[in-house]
Motif scaffolding. Sequence first.
Motif, mmCIF file in Angstrom:
data_model
loop_
_atom_site.group_PDB
_atom_site.id
_atom_site.type_symbol
_atom_site.label_atom_id
_atom_site.label_comp_id
_atom_site.label_asym_id
_atom_site.label_seq_id
_atom_site.Cartn_x
_atom_site.Cartn_y
_atom_site.Cartn_z
ATOM 1 N N SER A 1 29.259 49.173 47.783
ATOM 2 C CA SER A 1 30.586 48.664 47.422
ATOM 3 C C SER A 1 30.708 47.208 47.866
ATOM 4 C CB SER A 1 31.673 49.530 48.064
ATOM 5 O OG SER A 1 31.867 49.161 49.412
ATOM 6 N N GLY A 2 31.873 46.633 47.629
ATOM 7 C CA GLY A 2 32.084 45.232 47.965
ATOM 8 C C GLY A 2 31.819 44.896 49.426
ATOM 9 N N SER A 3 32.205 45.796 50.317
ATOM 10 C CA SER A 3 32.021 45.531 51.755
ATOM 11 C C SER A 3 30.543 45.372 52.113
ATOM 12 C CB SER A 3 32.625 46.655 52.596
ATOM 13 O OG SER A 3 33.992 46.780 52.302
ATOM 14 N N THR B 1 43.889 41.460 49.213
ATOM 15 C CA THR B 1 44.356 42.630 48.469
ATOM 16 C C THR B 1 45.313 43.498 49.293
ATOM 17 O OG1 THR B 1 42.105 42.526 47.620
ATOM 18 C CG2 THR B 1 43.452 44.304 46.812
ATOM 19 N N ASP C 1 35.270 35.636 50.428
ATOM 20 C CA ASP C 1 35.419 36.961 49.841
ATOM 21 C C ASP C 1 36.402 36.810 48.685
ATOM 22 O OD1 ASP C 1 36.493 39.407 49.124
ATOM 23 O OD2 ASP C 1 36.560 40.210 51.157
ATOM 24 N N LYS D 1 35.910 45.316 40.173
ATOM 25 C CA LYS D 1 37.192 44.602 40.264
ATOM 26 C C LYS D 1 37.447 43.883 38.927
ATOM 27 C CE LYS D 1 37.831 45.618 44.853
ATOM 28 N NZ LYS D 1 38.587 45.422 46.075
HETATM 29 C C1 LIG Z 1 37.993 45.597 47.368
HETATM 30 C C2 LIG Z 1 37.863 44.541 48.377
HETATM 31 C C3 LIG Z 1 36.770 44.505 49.269
HETATM 32 C C4 LIG Z 1 35.670 45.528 49.285
HETATM 33 O O1 LIG Z 1 36.121 46.814 49.446
HETATM 34 P P1 LIG Z 1 35.123 48.023 49.135
HETATM 35 O O2 LIG Z 1 36.000 49.211 49.404
HETATM 36 O O3 LIG Z 1 33.980 47.928 50.021
HETATM 37 O O4 LIG Z 1 34.743 47.883 47.689
HETATM 38 C C5 LIG Z 1 36.652 43.425 50.115
HETATM 39 N N1 LIG Z 1 37.561 42.442 50.121
HETATM 40 C C6 LIG Z 1 38.629 42.435 49.290
HETATM 41 C C7 LIG Z 1 39.559 41.284 49.333
HETATM 42 C C8 LIG Z 1 38.811 43.492 48.398
HETATM 43 O O5 LIG Z 1 39.862 43.474 47.565
#
Ligand SMILES: *Cc1c(COP(=O)(O)O)cnc(C)c1O
Length: 368
Positions: A64-66, A143, A168, A194
Motif C-alpha cells: 500500500s501507499g505506506s 487526508t 507524500d 488514489k
Molecule cells: C492513503 C494515504 C497514505 C497511505 O495509506 P495506505 O493505507 O498505506 O495506502 C499515505 N499518506 C496519505 C496522505 C494518504 O492519503
Amino acid sequence: MKQPYLLLTPGPLSTTATVKAAMQIDYCTWDQDYREITEKVRAQLLTVAHANPETYTSVLLQGSGSYGVEATIGTAIPRQGALLMIAINGAYGQRISEIAAYYQIPHIDVCFDEDQAVDPNKIAQALAEHPEVTHFAMIHSETTTGILNPIEEIMPLLKARHIVSIIDAMSSFGGVPLNIDELDCDYLISSSNKCIQGVPGFAFIIAKQQALAKTAGNARSLCLDLYEQWQTMTKFPGKWRFTSPTHVVHAFAQALTELTAEGGVTKRYQRYCENQQRLSAGMQRLGFTLIIQPAIQGPIITSFNYPTPAFDFHHFYQFLKTRGFVIYPGKVTTTPSFRIGSIGDVQPQDIDRLLTVIADYQQHNQSH
Ligand SMILES: *Cc1c(COP(=O)(O)O)cnc(C)c1O
C-alpha cells in the motif's frame, strides 16, 4: 456483479467497470508483454508528473501507499549523519514520524493543529533554528482532514539549504495538478488506489535519479529497498524484484489510459473540485458545518462536524450504505467528525444524489 454502493472514501475508491475488467487475465511476471506494460506505466507516470525522464525516474513497489513512504524514508536517509525534519498537521505526517522512530532516524517534528495548513514561515524559522537538517518530509494533501499544504512555498526553502525533499502526495497525485520539474523535489510518493483511480496493490515513487543514485546500501529493509528495486527495474526493464501484483498493474495501466481520455489531470481536478464544492455547499445547506476553512480545503475529501453531540455516526453510515453510499469516519483527534471523499469514478450528479439521501435521513431522524 453489480457494485452495491459508491465509495466516497479517499482510496480504495470507486473504479470504473473497465478498470475492474482489466483484471480478468492471469499474466506471468517474467513475460515480455507484462514487462512492457510495467515500463509503459513507469514512463506514463513521469508524463503525468511533468517530470523530465532525463532527471527523474519512477519506481513501482508492492504494497500500500505506506510501504512506499517507508521505503523512501528508509532508503533516502543514510544510517549515519542525517537529520530529518517532518511537517505534521495530521495522521499521515504523524505516520512519517512513526516510521522515523522505527528506523531510529533522528527527527524533528514541526507540528501544526490539524485544522491548519503547514505554515511556510514556521518552517523557515524551524530550519533556521536547525541548520543541521539534511532531509525534509511533508504531506501534500493531508487526508486526515482534506487540507492541501503549500508545498510549492516550502520547496524553495529546502533548495536554498540543499535539503533532500520527500513529499507524500498520496491522495493528490493525478487529481491535483503538480509539475515536478518546477517543484524540483527529490522524492514524491503516491499509490495505485488514489487519484489515478486504480485498485490497491502498489505504491510508486517519482525520484530524482541523482538523489536515488546516492542511496546504495542505505536501506535497513530488504523488501523496502527502493534503490535495489530501481536497479532491478532499470537493468532488466520492467522487472520487479519480487512477485508483483500483475492484475493490479493491468488495472492501473487501464486507469492511466482513462485519465488521458478524461483530459488529463487538469480535467480530473476540475471534476473533483466540482464534486467537492457541490458537497460542501449542499451539506452546509443541510445544516452541517465544516472543520476546514475553504481557503485551505483541497478537492479530495471534506471533514464535517457532528451536527449534535448525540449524533449517531454508525446509524447515519448504515443508512447511507443501504442507499448506495459509503462515507468515512473522521480522523481529527480533537473534534467528533466524519469525512466524505470526492475522488474516484464519482460524478457531480452522484453528489446531488447523496445530498438527497442525506436530506431524507434528516427527515426520518429529526432527533439526530
Ligand atoms: C492513503 C494515504 C497514505 C497511505 O495509506 P495506505 O493505507 O498505506 O495506502 C499515505 N499518506 C496519505 C496522505 C494518504 O492519503
